[in-house]
Design a protein around this motif. Structure first.
Motif, PDB file in Angstrom:
ATOM      1  N   ALA A 198      -6.732  24.206  -0.708  1.00 53.96           N
ATOM      2  CA  ALA A 198      -5.529  24.274   0.124  1.00 53.96           C
ATOM      3  C   ALA A 198      -4.258  24.581  -0.662  1.00 53.96           C
ATOM      4  N   ALA A 199      -4.253  24.258  -1.965  1.00 56.21           N
ATOM      5  CA  ALA A 199      -3.029  24.417  -2.753  1.00 56.21           C
ATOM      6  C   ALA A 199      -3.360  24.507  -4.238  1.00 56.21           C
ATOM      7  N   PRO A 200      -2.502  25.182  -5.007  1.00 57.82           N
ATOM      8  CA  PRO A 200      -2.749  25.278  -6.445  1.00 57.82           C
ATOM      9  C   PRO A 200      -2.500  23.967  -7.189  1.00 57.82           C
ATOM     10  N   ARG A 201      -1.776  23.037  -6.567  1.00 59.92           N
ATOM     11  CA  ARG A 201      -1.510  21.741  -7.182  1.00 59.92           C
ATOM     12  C   ARG A 201      -1.934  20.633  -6.222  1.00 59.92           C
ATOM     13  N   VAL A 202      -2.584  19.607  -6.780  1.00 54.33           N
ATOM     14  CA  VAL A 202      -3.120  18.496  -5.987  1.00 54.33           C
ATOM     15  C   VAL A 202      -2.753  17.194  -6.671  1.00 54.33           C
ATOM     16  N   SER A 203      -2.420  16.163  -5.868  1.00 51.68           N
ATOM     17  CA  SER A 203      -2.116  14.852  -6.437  1.00 51.68           C
ATOM     18  C   SER A 203      -2.510  13.756  -5.455  1.00 51.68           C
ATOM     19  N   GLY A 204      -2.797  12.593  -6.001  1.00 48.28           N
ATOM     20  CA  GLY A 204      -3.009  11.410  -5.182  1.00 48.28           C
ATOM     21  C   GLY A 204      -4.362  11.310  -4.536  1.00 48.28           C
ATOM     22  N   VAL A 205      -5.298  12.170  -4.874  1.00 47.12           N
ATOM     23  CA  VAL A 205      -6.618  12.107  -4.238  1.00 47.12           C
ATOM     24  C   VAL A 205      -7.355  10.914  -4.825  1.00 47.12           C
ATOM     25  N   ARG A 206      -7.438   9.870  -4.003  1.00 50.54           N
ATOM     26  CA  ARG A 206      -8.093   8.648  -4.441  1.00 50.54           C
ATOM     27  C   ARG A 206      -8.465   7.836  -3.217  1.00 50.54           C
ATOM     28  N   SER A 207      -9.314   6.865  -3.451  1.00 47.80           N
ATOM     29  CA  SER A 207      -9.633   5.878  -2.421  1.00 47.80           C
ATOM     30  C   SER A 207      -9.278   4.526  -3.005  1.00 47.80           C
ATOM     31  N   PRO A 208      -9.248   3.465  -2.197  1.00 46.82           N
ATOM     32  CA  PRO A 208      -8.892   2.153  -2.744  1.00 46.82           C
ATOM     33  C   PRO A 208      -9.797   1.713  -3.892  1.00 46.82           C
ATOM     34  N   GLU A 209     -11.023   2.217  -3.922  1.00 48.33           N
ATOM     35  CA  GLU A 209     -11.937   1.866  -4.994  1.00 48.33           C
ATOM     36  C   GLU A 209     -11.664   2.643  -6.260  1.00 48.33           C
ATOM     37  N   GLY A 210     -10.735   3.608  -6.213  1.00 45.90           N
ATOM     38  CA  GLY A 210     -10.393   4.391  -7.385  1.00 45.90           C
ATOM     39  C   GLY A 210     -10.774   5.802  -7.197  1.00 45.90           C
ATOM     40  N   SER A 255      -3.553  13.437  -0.796  1.00 47.79           N
ATOM     41  CA  SER A 255      -4.455  12.649   0.037  1.00 47.79           C
ATOM     42  C   SER A 255      -4.603  11.288  -0.625  1.00 47.79           C
ATOM     43  N   THR A 256      -4.274  10.242   0.104  1.00 46.56           N
ATOM     44  CA  THR A 256      -4.367   8.902  -0.482  1.00 46.56           C
ATOM     45  C   THR A 256      -5.104   7.958   0.453  1.00 46.56           C
ATOM     46  N   ASP A 257      -5.938   7.123  -0.127  1.00 46.47           N
ATOM     47  CA  ASP A 257      -6.670   6.097   0.618  1.00 46.47           C
ATOM     48  C   ASP A 257      -7.291   6.655   1.886  1.00 46.47           C
ATOM     49  N   ARG A 281       6.062  23.583   0.721  1.00 56.17           N
ATOM     50  CA  ARG A 281       5.061  23.214   1.718  1.00 56.17           C
ATOM     51  C   ARG A 281       4.006  22.293   1.122  1.00 56.17           C
ATOM     52  N   VAL A 282       3.936  21.082   1.660  1.00 59.55           N
ATOM     53  CA  VAL A 282       2.976  20.091   1.193  1.00 59.55           C
ATOM     54  C   VAL A 282       2.051  19.732   2.344  1.00 59.55           C
ATOM     55  N   VAL A 283       0.765  19.631   2.069  1.00 60.47           N
ATOM     56  CA  VAL A 283      -0.217  19.243   3.083  1.00 60.47           C
ATOM     57  C   VAL A 283      -0.804  17.884   2.692  1.00 60.47           C
ATOM     58  N   ASP A 284      -0.941  17.001   3.687  1.00 61.26           N
ATOM     59  CA  ASP A 284      -1.486  15.656   3.477  1.00 61.26           C
ATOM     60  C   ASP A 284      -2.780  15.533   4.271  1.00 61.26           C
ATOM     61  N   PHE A 285      -3.900  15.428   3.561  1.00 63.60           N
ATOM     62  CA  PHE A 285      -5.207  15.255   4.196  1.00 63.60           C
ATOM     63  C   PHE A 285      -5.397  13.791   4.554  1.00 63.60           C
ATOM     64  N   SER A 345       0.828  -1.196   0.000  1.00 63.71           N
ATOM     65  CA  SER A 345       0.000   0.000   0.000  1.00 63.71           C
ATOM     66  C   SER A 345       0.867   1.252   0.000  1.00 63.71           C
ATOM     67  N   MET A 346       1.880   1.279   0.837  1.00 59.83           N
ATOM     68  CA  MET A 346       2.782   2.441   0.887  1.00 59.83           C
ATOM     69  C   MET A 346       3.511   2.623  -0.437  1.00 59.83           C
ATOM     70  N   GLY A 347       3.943   1.528  -1.046  1.00 58.43           N
ATOM     71  CA  GLY A 347       4.654   1.605  -2.320  1.00 58.43           C
ATOM     72  C   GLY A 347       3.809   2.204  -3.420  1.00 58.43           C
ATOM     73  N   VAL A 348       2.540   1.802  -3.482  1.00 58.48           N
ATOM     74  CA  VAL A 348       1.624   2.328  -4.500  1.00 58.48           C
ATOM     75  C   VAL A 348       1.398   3.824  -4.273  1.00 58.48           C
ATOM     76  N   LYS A 349       1.153   4.205  -3.028  1.00 60.27           N
ATOM     77  CA  LYS A 349       0.943   5.625  -2.716  1.00 60.27           C
ATOM     78  C   LYS A 349       2.161   6.447  -3.114  1.00 60.27           C
ATOM     79  N   LEU A 350       3.324   5.996  -2.696  1.00 61.51           N
ATOM     80  CA  LEU A 350       4.537   6.768  -2.894  1.00 61.51           C
ATOM     81  C   LEU A 350       4.942   6.881  -4.359  1.00 61.51           C
ATOM     82  N   ALA A 351       4.726   5.842  -5.143  1.00 64.59           N
ATOM     83  CA  ALA A 351       5.131   5.874  -6.549  1.00 64.59           C
ATOM     84  C   ALA A 351       4.456   7.016  -7.300  1.00 64.59           C
ATOM     85  N   SER A 352       3.143   7.152  -7.154  1.00 65.64           N
ATOM     86  CA  SER A 352       2.449   8.210  -7.889  1.00 65.64           C
ATOM     87  C   SER A 352       2.789   9.590  -7.321  1.00 65.64           C
ATOM     88  N   LEU A 353       2.937   9.687  -6.012  1.00 64.66           N
ATOM     89  CA  LEU A 353       3.259  10.981  -5.411  1.00 64.66           C
ATOM     90  C   LEU A 353       4.670  11.429  -5.779  1.00 64.66           C
TER      91      LEU A 353
END
Length: 135
Positions: free
Chosen positions: A123-135, A101-103, A47-51, A27-35
């Motif tokens: 919160a930021a002009p750029r966003v990545s990784g916003v997903r849930s396990p279902e996609g 924000s991941t999972d 400055r990065v914020v993680d929801f 799970s950590m590997g999948v999250k980190l690869a895309s981020l």
């Protein structure tokens, strides 16, 4: 708004994080690869914020890799400094360079998902990784 749900989630995750909880390496590997890919394309992010940051493991890894300088977690339970102890659907009092924000979305009340997504985008002009396990 949603104070009962917030109290219930705080109790659940305070108990979970008090133990030896660690996410699976897969799970950590999948999250980190895309981020990592998204952050590498944006050099110089300060400055990065993680929801839904949990223990802050993702932020710690990104800092260790040199991809970010400062990571702030948003979660209902205390994590590492700097940390915003609040629900993800509650407006933040500051902005960041990048939001992740991941999972996470599957763990909050469905009635709060729209407000949470708006909060992440605000919160930021750029966003990545916003997903849930279902996609």
């Amino acid at each position: 708004m949603f104070e009962r749900e917030k109290a219930e989630l705080t109790e659940v995750y305070t108990s979970l994080y008090a133990g030896d909880y660690t996410p699976s390496p897969i799970s950590m590997g999948v999250k980190l690869a895309s981020l990592k890919a998204a952050l590498a394309a944006q050099p110089g992010l300060l400055r990065v914020v993680d929801f839904g940051a949990g223990h802050g493991l993702v932020l710690d890894h990104l800092k260790k890799e040199g991809l970010i300088r400062m990571g702030t977690g948003v979660d209902l339970v205390p994590g590492r400094d700097p940390w915003l102890i609040q629900a993800a659907w509650e407006p933040l009092d500051r902005t960041f360079d990048f939001a992740i924000s991941t999972d996470f979305l599957e763990h909050i009340p469905s009635e709060t998902v729209e407000a949470t997504l708006k909060n992440i985008v605000s919160a930021a002009p750029r966003v990545s990784g916003v997903r849930s396990p279902e996609g």
